[in-house]
Design a protein around this motif. Structure first.
Motif, PDB file in Angstrom:
ATOM      1  N   PRO A 170       0.826  -1.222   0.000  1.00  0.00           N
ATOM      2  CA  PRO A 170       0.000   0.000   0.000  1.00  0.00           C
ATOM      3  C   PRO A 170       0.854   1.264   0.000  1.00  0.00           C
ATOM      4  CG  PRO A 170      -0.768  -1.573   1.660  1.00  0.00           C
ATOM      5  CD  PRO A 170       0.553  -2.076   1.164  1.00  0.00           C
ATOM      6  N   GLU A 171       0.423   2.232  -0.787  1.00  0.00           N
ATOM      7  CA  GLU A 171       1.126   3.507  -0.824  1.00  0.00           C
ATOM      8  C   GLU A 171       1.039   4.213   0.523  1.00  0.00           C
ATOM      9  OE1 GLU A 171       3.524   6.401  -2.330  1.00  0.00           O
ATOM     10  OE2 GLU A 171       2.983   4.465  -3.232  1.00  0.00           O
ATOM     11  N   GLU A 172      -0.071   3.986   1.237  1.00  0.00           N
ATOM     12  CA  GLU A 172      -0.223   4.605   2.553  1.00  0.00           C
ATOM     13  C   GLU A 172       0.851   4.110   3.535  1.00  0.00           C
ATOM     14  OE1 GLU A 172      -3.909   4.740   0.283  1.00  0.00           O
ATOM     15  OE2 GLU A 172      -2.552   3.102   0.863  1.00  0.00           O
ATOM     16  N   LEU A 173       1.255   2.854   3.359  1.00  0.00           N
ATOM     17  CA  LEU A 173       2.302   2.306   4.216  1.00  0.00           C
ATOM     18  C   LEU A 173       3.625   3.020   3.969  1.00  0.00           C
ATOM     19  CD1 LEU A 173       2.845   0.097   6.325  1.00  0.00           C
ATOM     20  CD2 LEU A 173       3.432  -1.446   4.439  1.00  0.00           C
ATOM     21  N   HIS A 174       3.892   3.302   2.711  1.00  0.00           N
ATOM     22  CA  HIS A 174       5.121   4.022   2.365  1.00  0.00           C
ATOM     23  C   HIS A 174       5.072   5.447   2.906  1.00  0.00           C
ATOM     24  CE1 HIS A 174       7.834   6.363  -0.305  1.00  0.00           C
ATOM     25  NE2 HIS A 174       8.598   5.291  -0.208  1.00  0.00           N
ATOM     26  N   GLU A 175       3.932   6.091   2.795  1.00  0.00           N
ATOM     27  CA  GLU A 175       3.794   7.458   3.305  1.00  0.00           C
ATOM     28  C   GLU A 175       3.971   7.497   4.823  1.00  0.00           C
ATOM     29  OE1 GLU A 175       0.023   8.782   1.954  1.00  0.00           O
ATOM     30  OE2 GLU A 175       0.623   8.925  -0.160  1.00  0.00           O
TER      31      GLU A 175
END
Length: 300
Positions: A170-175
């Motif tokens: 998930p991109e949210e995890l990277h953010e």
């Protein structure tokens, strides 16, 4: 808590029975050839040729394996193949996984041009003669690194791993990791890698089988027999026994007939000796196959 499926209507029972029968037939058709080769490799050759061996070995005879395993070249070939496979797979993973992760990052501006150049190599190559001349100039002929460096990256595996990182991390995890002070290297090693065990297992097995079955490289680029992989050694044993079966084993004596009698048994033994290590390894990462290959192909 498991839920048992109950069939009340006759149509459901018939359908379930047909599905079960179909599965059994598919499994039988898939596994029987391997099973037949295994039992034929230890059965009396005359009985196999006469069609008398179906489900159980008859007249157990270990001549084929004695001839194969008694050849010192086999152990040299096994040693070489294990070295090429282990070292080659390690290099493959060190190249493919970081490249796939980098190409999956949308903020990486050059990812599309680079992916185009990678994909271009899947459709076009220089051909055998330019490749041979290039390897010669790089001093890779008769060199163990010819099995490892030219095949350090498989574009198909790169695409699978890239799709996995794009759609499964998930991109949210990277953010969130970035807000906590993590850089790309730390995110890759501490978060992305642990979450990609499934795809790592699948890609690793793909590379391992690729190196284990590598026949063409040794045939064209290696002349030193001490560096030949197992597949070339087994090929030479098979060819020598085939020639022996055709009469080259003895002039006017019993050598030709003796070779004809046992040549097929040696062929079956060669198949088992070359395939058994991979067959034994395959069940361990099997549980990751469906998840590892399919999870990166479905968005959402």
């Amino acid at each position: 808590m498991t839920t048992k499926v109950r069939y009340h209507r006759p149509g459901d029972i018939v359908f379930a029975a047909l599905v079960a029968v179909s599965i059994v037939l598919i499994v039988f058709v898939t596994l029987y050839p391997i099973f037949f080769v295994a039992i034929a490799s230890i059965s009396q050759p005359q009985l196999v040729q006469g069609g008398q061996v179906w489900f159980f070995p008859r007249g157990i005879n270990w001549f084929g394996y004695e001839q194969i395993l008694g050849d010192q070249r086999i152990w040299t070939g096994y040693r070489n193949t294990i070295v090429y496979t282990v070292l080659g797979t390690a290099v493959n993973m060190l190249v493919t996984i970081p490249a796939a992760y980098a190409l999956s990052r949308r903020e990486f501006a050059a990812r599309r041009p680079l992916m185009f150049f990678f994909a271009f190599t899947m459709f076009f190559n220089g051909g055998l003669i330019p490749t041979y001349l290039l390897y010669r100039d790089l001093n890779l002929l008769d060199n163990m690194w010819v099995f490892i460096l030219p095949s350090a990256l498989n574009v198909y595996n790169l695409i699978i791993a890239r799709a996995f990182y794009e759609n499964s991390i998930p991109e949210e995890l990277h953010e969130a990791a970035t807000l906590d002070g993590s850089d790309e290297f730390r995110f890759f090693f501490t978060i992305a890698i642990p979450l990609s065990k499934a795809i790592l297992s699948v890609i690793m097995l793909y590379y391992l089988v690729q190196h284990w079955n590598d026949f063409f490289t040794g045939l064209v680029f290696i002349r030193d027999y001490a560096k030949q992989p197992l597949q070339i050694v087994l090929r030479d044993i098979l060819i020598s026994n085939t020639a022996f079966a055709g009469g080259a084993g003895g002039a006017g004596g019993t050598g030709g007939g003796y070779g004809q009698q046992y040549a097929d048994q040696i062929k079956y033994g060669v198949i088992i000796v070359s395939s058994l290590p991979v067959i034994m390894l395959y069940p361990f990462p099997q549980k990751y196959f469906e998840k590892g290959v399919m999870i990166g192909s479905v968005k959402g």
